[in-house]
Design an enzyme around this catalytic site. Structure first.
Site, PDB file in Angstrom:
ATOM      1  N   MET A  12       0.879  -1.157   0.000  1.00 48.57           N
ATOM      2  CA  MET A  12       0.000   0.000   0.000  1.00 48.57           C
ATOM      3  C   MET A  12       0.921   1.212   0.000  1.00 48.57           C
ATOM      4  O   MET A  12       1.814   1.331   0.847  1.00 48.57           O
ATOM      5  CB  MET A  12      -0.896   0.012   1.243  1.00 48.57           C
ATOM      6  CG  MET A  12      -1.952   1.089   1.197  1.00 48.57           C
ATOM      7  SD  MET A  12      -3.071   0.935  -0.222  1.00 48.57           S
ATOM      8  CE  MET A  12      -4.338  -0.150   0.413  1.00 48.57           C
ATOM      9  N   ASP A  13       0.743   2.104  -0.967  1.00 47.07           N
ATOM     10  CA  ASP A  13       1.572   3.308  -1.063  1.00 47.07           C
ATOM     11  C   ASP A  13       0.910   4.462  -0.320  1.00 47.07           C
ATOM     12  O   ASP A  13      -0.256   4.806  -0.592  1.00 47.07           O
ATOM     13  CB  ASP A  13       1.782   3.697  -2.533  1.00 47.07           C
ATOM     14  CG  ASP A  13       2.696   2.721  -3.270  1.00 47.07           C
ATOM     15  OD1 ASP A  13       3.246   1.803  -2.621  1.00 47.07           O
ATOM     16  OD2 ASP A  13       2.872   2.880  -4.492  1.00 47.07           O
ATOM     17  N   GLY A  41       6.015  -5.616  -7.624  1.00 48.14           N
ATOM     18  CA  GLY A  41       5.411  -6.798  -8.255  1.00 48.14           C
ATOM     19  C   GLY A  41       3.983  -6.518  -8.687  1.00 48.14           C
ATOM     20  O   GLY A  41       3.598  -6.792  -9.844  1.00 48.14           O
ATOM     21  N   ALA A 219      13.755  10.174 -18.993  1.00 47.81           N
ATOM     22  CA  ALA A 219      13.292  10.932 -20.160  1.00 47.81           C
ATOM     23  C   ALA A 219      14.130  10.650 -21.405  1.00 47.81           C
ATOM     24  O   ALA A 219      13.683  10.862 -22.535  1.00 47.81           O
ATOM     25  CB  ALA A 219      13.326  12.422 -19.840  1.00 47.81           C
ATOM     26  N   ASP A 250       8.345   0.148 -13.260  1.00 49.38           N
ATOM     27  CA  ASP A 250       7.502  -1.059 -13.229  1.00 49.38           C
ATOM     28  C   ASP A 250       6.702  -1.181 -14.518  1.00 49.38           C
ATOM     29  O   ASP A 250       6.571  -2.266 -15.092  1.00 49.38           O
ATOM     30  CB  ASP A 250       6.537  -1.000 -12.035  1.00 49.38           C
ATOM     31  CG  ASP A 250       7.292  -0.902 -10.721  1.00 49.38           C
ATOM     32  OD1 ASP A 250       8.416  -1.427 -10.650  1.00 49.38           O
ATOM     33  OD2 ASP A 250       6.759  -0.292  -9.776  1.00 49.38           O
TER      34      ASP A 250
END
Ligand code: RIB
Length: 302
Positions: A12-13, A41, A219, A250
């Site tokens: 959980m961020d 993941g 970038a 990710d």
């Protein structure tokens, strides 16, 4: 449709938007706080599912409220959770993230992710056997990363090793992976560079890596080489307005795995495009595009 197996973390961020990063001992007033689903993941699994892949995740959640929410969210995205274990009396993984000026700082507490074992990986062997690609990162115990690399080789399924967060790795692991996908900082650390990682010439670093590599450069796009003796090729980055770069790596890795069957050059181009789109919205998973959005956008890029 490609089939991707992801072995990795689910977090959980806890995200704070701030005008800038706080220094040691300093308190700042933030602008906004939000909880969003993350973990390298889980992010890779969601990004691959949005791109139309069949996705199975191998990982672990706690038996807490975060675990329930994360489980439900991954299910909603169509990710197969047969190999995600719930761990009793354990909290789910969390990541405290500060976002300032499009950049981020992250502190991860592994929680249940630390309970992913080599036996969990081996229990997913039948699923892995039928996969087109396997993705693994470094937010689960190293023994489970190694088990994934060895199982992939045994089954003849290409494993993409995303060496994040950065740490030094046994060279033998690098040779078990089909591709290793660091950024410049991660590459320097995994090769055992002690200092000046970001000041290093990345081409010189690439030459020292004993494995096929896809090096991400934000970038500037990505540099890649299919064999460890080949000269690196460059895929330029796509120009976008960056809102939040969390999860860009990710998203890149997921797209690389999904499109690998189209050839490395095509997969790297699509991975750069998918990652570029993902940073235009807030949250690791918030900006990950669906396949039709990616295709429409790529058609405008020439
Ligand atoms: O790569 C971004 C991810 O790193 C975040 O979602 C956070 O959970 C950490 O694992």
């Amino acid at each position: 449709m490609s089939h991707v197996v992801v072995v990795g973390s689910i977090n959980m961020d806890l995200v704070t938007l701030a005008p800038r990063f706080a220094g040691p001992g300093e308190t700042l007033l933030g602008e906004r706080f939000l909880t969003v689903h993350g973990g390298k993941g889980a992010n890779q699994a969601v990004a691959a599912a949005r791109l139309g892949a069949k996705v199975s995740l191998v990982g672990a959640l706690g038996d807490d409220a975060f675990g329930d929410q994360l489980h439900e969210g991954l299910g909603r995205e169509g990710v197969d959770l047969t190999h995600v274990r719930r761990i009793a009396e354990m909290g789910s993984g969390t990541a405290s993230i500060t976002v300032a000026g499009g950049e981020n700082q992250i502190i991860v507490v592994p929680g249940a992710n630390a309970c992913v074992t080599p036996a969990d990986v081996e229990a997913a062997a039948e699923t892995m056997r039928h996969a087109d690609a396997v993705l693994v990162q470094m937010e689960i115990p190293p023994a489970s990363v190694e088990a994934t690399l060895r199982l992939g080789q045994q089954l003849g399924v290409p494993v993409i090793l995303n060496p994040a967060p950065a740490r030094q790795l046994p060279l033998a692991w690098l040779q078990l992976a089909r591709y290793v996908t660091p950024n410049q900082h991660e590459l320097a650390i995994l090769l055992g560079e002690e200092q000046g990682a970001d000041a290093q010439d990345f081409r010189a670093l690439m030459r020292r890596a004993p494995c096929p590599l896809v090096l991400t450069r934000g970038a500037e796009g990505a540099w890649y080489r299919d064999r460890d003796d080949a000269e690196p090729l460059h895929q330029p980055g796509f120009k976008v307005e960056v809102v939040d770069s969390t999860g860009a790596g990710d998203t890149f890795n997921a797209a690389l795995a999904v499109f690998l069957h189209e050839g490395l050059a095509v997969a790297v181009r699509k991975a750069c495009a998918t990652a570029a789109l993902s940073v235009t919205r807030l949250g690791a998973q918030g900006g990950m595009p669906k396949l039709d959005e990616l295709e429409r956008w790529l058609a405008t890029q020439g």
